[in-house]
Design an enzyme around this catalytic site. Structure first.
Site, PDB file in Angstrom:
ATOM      1  N   HIS A  80       0.837  -1.196   0.000  1.00  0.00           N
ATOM      2  CA  HIS A  80       0.000   0.000   0.000  1.00  0.00           C
ATOM      3  C   HIS A  80       0.870   1.244   0.000  1.00  0.00           C
ATOM      4  O   HIS A  80       2.040   1.198   0.371  1.00  0.00           O
ATOM      5  CB  HIS A  80      -0.920   0.022   1.218  1.00  0.00           C
ATOM      6  N   CYS A  84       1.968   4.040  11.422  1.00  0.00           N
ATOM      7  CA  CYS A  84       2.915   3.535  10.423  1.00  0.00           C
ATOM      8  C   CYS A  84       3.162   4.654   9.412  1.00  0.00           C
ATOM      9  O   CYS A  84       2.476   5.681   9.441  1.00  0.00           O
ATOM     10  CB  CYS A  84       2.393   2.278   9.746  1.00  0.00           C
TER      11      CYS A  84
END
Length: 700
Positions: free
Chosen positions: A68, A225
């Site tokens: 991603h 993240c």
């Protein structure tokens, strides 16, 4: 708002359309996105995905791969799914992944869609959901399942209790394990989330009191993240499940792409311990000061949540025992098992990354001053005492003195943020103090590096001292800065300062005496370093070495600065030239990137070659390194000098031997372009066909 996923974005036999590698799988799914207009630049998007993957593998236990990224080449948040019966290695500890999810989010994506993507990431922790994906027999069924049109049977049963659960959860509670109201959540993603989230919803004051009687320990956690899309929420869900199993009360704050809602101060104050599962800096970390803390990378939160819960419980039970693993706040991608060398590199790069803006601003101001007023401007009186608005010499002096003021911060900022990378905000004070002392004792950049490491170590050492609970609140504000600054001052003034200053002087004298073969070899080595990782740690190491010489300039250090900047310009210029002379060897996207690479290379932005290196590293990086080595060696051989640390072609008038300098850059650019053309010519021709998605690939 378009659907997040359609049947055309699903591939139930991904193994057949790829070579079994994660790069090929990602490309196959990305081509489906491009065919539907969700991605505008396939190669640019794949480069962004590869850059994210390089920071930390996206494979997860349970046979899941979830590449991603957030990218400027994405038009709207999109999910593509592939099922690979043979398995594809995405770096998960338990082996290859058979469920591949490619998540693409625009750089400025709306919060509702990002929240849906985040909820999907949490849902992947549910074995029932992933089992339904493995059992689905058609692309339409998978797309419906992922959209929430056909939730698994287990979810439909669970959804019966949603209304009651919704009432049990406080409105607007900072509970990142569920979607916020109004997010337009699909049933398969949202069904059951609200019921499950009630176990971790923010307690009211009375509820908190009741919970304290029921549960012996209360834990708060923060997860984050680099992209804030997947691992952030998967770690939150994994920790939530582990807390339920352990009988611990847990409230999680997810700091994701859709923003974050701060935990209630009362909840933080009542917490017995804290878990940080993060790969980027925890925002407003001071809120948790003084509490027993477990600090790990976000993947640890996904892969071993039960261990983290047990560890924080042990720390809390010890009533103030020191943290076992204080991790760097900027430790992007660093895991618990990383060795000292990896963490040392990260700490040093943290300091360099904060120092570079001072280098750029100060260096360009000084270069502008030299261009306007000549090199004698360094002898001008202070502009505070003498400044004439209509006199160019006064303006030159203003630029020079302002740039000099910026340069004066280089060593303190370097030391301060190395310490910050090691020990968070308490490291700033002793780090800046140590950097300032390094300048005082003439220890230069080497002294700054050592001062930053000493400051971080001093703070971590003080933190290991057990203190009464009443003193914990003042530890990060008063006690830690006071004691660590005293320790750093003692060490820098009386122990390491003078030896490092002598080493710095020896290095400066060596640079000043460089000539002949030694200078050429050094130029080639610096050129290789500048082009190896295209803006990464090795590139920054060479650049910092060159900038450090400008603090006490001599003929040798000015040659080094010229060689480093020249070599750093070569990779994007070489790729631009190669796309111009042999365009058929490159994809359409690469040819477009080649046009921009002319400007990026001329501006000394080495990162302009990254899209080419990400797509074909084995051919591009060696070619760029060869060109950089040639340029660095020729620049040193020609005796070119440079007083400005940045500027590229725009500071050519300030370069000693400017024509020969341009010859060196042109030679390296030619070598790099010729090699990449040669190497690409040896592979299969016409890569254009690789970027065009045939109709059969995107057929539903």
């Amino acid at each position: 708002m378009s659907e997040l996923i359609t049947a055309g974005l699903v591939d139930l036999d991904l193994s057949a359309s790829t070579a079994g590698t994660k790069e090929a799988a990602t490309r196959s799914l990305a081509e489906r996105m491009r065919a539907l207009g969700r991605v505008t630049d396939l190669e640019g998007f794949l480069a962004d995905v590869a850059a994210r993957e390089a920071r930390m593998p996206t494979g997860l236990d349970g046979g899941i791969g979830i590449p991603h990224c957030r990218s400027a080449h994405v038009t709207e948040p999109t999910l593509a799914f592939g099922r690979a019966s043979a398995g594809i290695d995405f770096g998960a500890p338990d082996g290859p992944a058979d469920l591949i999810f490619l998540i693409a989010a625009p750089a400025g994506a709306d919060s509702d869609h990002l929240t849906i993507l985040s909820a999907l990431a949490r849902q992947l922790m549910d074995a029932g959901f992933t089992g339904a994906l493995r059992a689905a027999e058609s692309v339409e069924a998978v797309a419906a399942l992922l959209r929430g049109d056909a939730p698994p049977a287990r979810e439909r049963v669970r959804a019966d209790g949603d209304a009651a659960a919704e009432g049990a959860t406080a409105a607007g509670a900072p509970n990142p394990v569920r979607l916020p109201d109004g997010a337009g959540t699909p049933a398969a993603v949202g069904a059951g989330e609200r019921a499950r989230s009630s176990a971790v919803a923010e307690p009211t004051p009375s509820a908190a009191a009741d919970a304290s009687r029921r549960q012996p320990l209360r834990i708060v956690a923060v997860t984050s993240c680099p992209t804030g899309i997947a691992h952030t929420y998967m770690a939150a869900e994994a920790l939530r499940q582990a807390a339920l199993d352990a009988g611990v009360e847990l409230v999680v704050e997810t700091q994701g792409s859709a923003g974050f809602t701060r935990l209630d101060p009362a909840v933080v104050a009542a917490a017995d311990g804290v878990i940080f599962a993060h790969d980027v800096e925890v925002r407003e970390r001071a809120r948790f000061a003084g509490k027993p803390t477990v600090d790990v990378g976000v993947k640890a939160g996904v892969n071993r949540p039960a261990e983290l819960i047990a560890e924080v419980c042990e720390l809390a039970a010890a009533a103030g025992a020191p943290v076992a693993r204080p991790a760097a706040p900027m430790d992007a991608g660093a895991g618990v098992g990383d060795g000292f060398g990896t963490r040392l590199r990260t700490w040093l790069m943290t300091g360099v990354s904060y120092m570079v803006p001072f280098v750029a601003a100060g260096g360009l101001l000084i270069a502008l001053a030299f261009a306007v007023g000549g090199y004698q401007v360094n002898k001008a009186p202070s502009v505070a005492d003498h400044f004439l608005w209509t006199e160019s010499a006064s303006w030159a002096a203003l630029f020079f003195q302002t740039g000099g003021a910026a340069f004066a911060f280089l060593v303190p900022v370097l030391a301060g943020y190395i310490a910050y990378g090691m020990a968070d905000r308490p490291g700033l004070v002793p780090g800046f103090v140590g950097g300032s002392i390094a300048l005082t004792v003439n220890a230069g950049f080497l002294g700054g590096l050592i001062a930053g490491l000493l400051a971080g170590a001093a703070v971590l050492g003080v933190r290991r001292v057990t203190v009464p609970p009443v003193l914990r609140g003042i530890m990060p504000v008063v006690v830690i800065p006071l004691l660590s600054s005293a320790v750093v001052g003692f060490l820098m003034f009386l122990v390491v300062g003078k030896p490092v200053a002598a080493l710095q002087k020896a290095l400066t004298d060596w640079l000043g005496g460089l000539s002949g073969t030694n200078a050429v070899v050094l130029g080639a080595v610096l050129g290789l370093m500048m082009c190896f990782d295209l803006g990464g740690p090795l590139n920054k190491c060479a650049y910092t070495f060159a900038v450090g010489g400008l603090a006490d300039p001599n003929a040798g250090s000015l040659k080094v600065m010229a060689a480093v900047m020249a070599a750093g310009m070569v990779p994007p210029l070489a790729m631009a030239l190669a796309t111009a002379v042999r365009g058929r060897l490159f994809t359409r996207a690469e040819r477009e990137n080649g046009k921009a690479a002319w400007v990026l290379g001329a501006s000394f932005i080495t990162e302009g070659a990254i899209p080419f290196a990400a797509a074909d590293p084995l051919r591009v990086i060696p070619s760029a390194m060869a060109g950089g080595a040639v340029t660095g060696a020729l620049s040193m051989a020609f005796g070119c000098t440079l007083r400005a640390p940045h500027g590229g072609a725009f500071v050519v008038p300030l370069i000693g031997q400017p024509l020969l300098y341009l010859v060196a850059i042109a030679a390296g650019t030619g070598v790099g372009a010729a090699l990449v053309v040669l190497l690409k010519g040896l592979r299969r021709p016409e890569p254009e066909t690789e970027t065009e998605a045939p109709a059969s690939v995107v057929a539903a």
